[in-house]
Design an enzyme around this catalytic site. Structure first.
Site, PDB file in Angstrom:
ATOM      1  N   LYS A 104       0.669  -1.364   0.016  1.00  0.00           N
ATOM      2  CA  LYS A 104      -0.090  -0.034   0.160  1.00  0.00           C
ATOM      3  C   LYS A 104       0.484   1.264   0.210  1.00  0.00           C
ATOM      4  CE  LYS A 104      -4.385  -1.814   1.665  1.00  0.00           C
ATOM      5  NZ  LYS A 104      -4.976  -2.529   2.597  1.00  0.00           N
TER       6      LYS A 104
ATOM      7  N   LYS B 282     -14.325  -3.987  -8.433  1.00  0.00           N
ATOM      8  CA  LYS B 282     -14.925  -2.807  -8.798  1.00  0.00           C
ATOM      9  C   LYS B 282     -13.905  -1.952  -9.633  1.00  0.00           C
ATOM     10  CE  LYS B 282     -18.309  -1.889  -5.818  1.00  0.00           C
ATOM     11  NZ  LYS B 282     -19.534  -1.530  -6.626  1.00  0.00           N
TER      12      LYS B 282
ATOM     13  N   LYS C 137      -8.348 -10.821 -10.954  1.00  0.00           N
ATOM     14  CA  LYS C 137      -9.412 -10.936  -9.900  1.00  0.00           C
ATOM     15  C   LYS C 137     -10.633  -9.995 -10.086  1.00  0.00           C
ATOM     16  CE  LYS C 137      -9.815 -11.647  -5.094  1.00  0.00           C
ATOM     17  NZ  LYS C 137      -9.030 -11.525  -4.024  1.00  0.00           N
TER      18      LYS C 137
END
Ligand code: SF4
Length: 324
Positions: free
Chosen positions: A112, A195, A192
């Site tokens: 991240k 959204k 995968k």
């Protein structure tokens, strides 16, 4: 006494087939056997969210899907993380006993930090401590995880163990409830379903929208013409037939390999099967959506029930740490 299961999910809004097949169906089954606590982790979302304008809408849409799929407030506790403020207190207390070196070595933190170098905030580093607080606040014994998430749970176990060693046995070390979550690929056939990648099929779509979405899917790239024979094993559409059309799976594979079925027909058949599987869910979703206060009430009741457990645990923790 039933064993207690805890699971949390970020408020990502409308759920897609990847969420449905990957986790939610399993959650519905678990509530028959365990005391399940399902939490929408809105504070976790703030570690990466820069715009919080859509947060409440996302929570509402997600809950509509959860309830439509069969999560039952009569069986499971469902609530929003920030509505149980005890979790933030426990997070602070656990952060005092968690070595920074444990947190800096977490691969997801590194990932991240790489993805948002301009926003490596304090909450991002402490993410696993908050996750541990989420679990141990309810003294959950089991956490449904896939193999890839085992290292995260191991860190939660280490923090719980450290607390128990320092202040006396308080938390059960949460165990993994290993589940083989199927990896559902998105419409691009590569990544995968997600959204963010815009490769998903939402549960809440209309029948026509579902057909339109499925028709955009990438199939076997080697099958360029209708007369070309196909390779169902590497085709994303065939993978989805496995879940929505299992009885015709082998037949479709044979027809694909011998070019007796074209991709357009194959996709139409899949869209039809998805629509018929999701029809009752979509009807339930619409019925729940027609009751404007229902979701607020479910979440308020869930938070109230969760707080009863949370207050008890926090009191015990404070006593053991010498704060009371
Ligand atoms: S016929 Fe179906 S399984 Fe075969 S390549 Fe086309 S979409 Fe995939």
């Amino acid at each position: 006494m039933k064993q207690r299961v805890f699971s949390g999910a970020r408020p990502t809004g409308r759920q897609h087939l990847g969420n449905y097949l990957g986790a939610l169906q399993n959650w519905v089954k678990l509530q028959e056997q365990y005391q399940c606590i399902y939490c929408i982790v809105d504070i976790h979302a703030l570690t990466t969210l820069e715009d919080t304008g859509g947060l409440q809408k996302n929570i509402h849409e997600m809950m509509l899907d959860w309830l439509a799929i069969g999560l039952d407030p009569g069986k499971s506790i469902m609530f929003i993380q920030s509505h149980v403020p005890e979790v933030m207190q426990l997070h602070t207390l656990l952060s005092m006993i968690t070595p920074l070196s444990w947190l800096l070595r977490v691969p997801t933190f590194k990932e991240k930090a790489r993805l948002q170098p301009e926003n490596i905030n304090y909450g991002l580093v402490g993410y696993p401590v908050l996750m541990t607080a989420d679990i141990v606040l309810y003294k959950a014994e089991l956490v449904p995880v896939g193999e890839d998430q085992l290292p995260h749970l191991e860190l939660a176990r280490e923090i719980a163990r450290r607390f128990n060693n320092l202040f006396g046995n308080t938390f059960p070390e949460p165990q993994a409830k290993l589940t083989s979550f199927p990896l559902i690929l998105g419409l691009d056939g590569k990544e995968k379903m997600s959204k963010q990648l815009d490769n998903d099929i939402e549960i809440a779509l209309s029948s026509q929208e579902t057909i339109d979405r499925v028709m955009t899917a990438v199939t076997d790239p080697a099958r360029r013409y209708r007369s070309d024979t196909g390779h169902p094993d590497i085709c994303n559409i065939h993978q989805l037939h496995r879940y929505f059309n299992p009885f015709q799976l082998d037949d479709i594979a044979d027809q694909c390999r011998s070019a007796k079925i074209g991709c357009v027909d194959c996709k139409q058949l899949l869209a039809q099967e998805i629509n018929s599987t999701l029809k009752p869910l979509r009807e339930r979703r619409a019925a729940i959506d027609a009751k404007p206060r229902y979701i607020t009430e479910v979440l308020a009741d869930g938070a109230q029930r969760a707080r009863v457990i949370a207050k008890e645990t926090l009191k015990e923790v404070k006593q053991k740490m010498g704060l009371i």
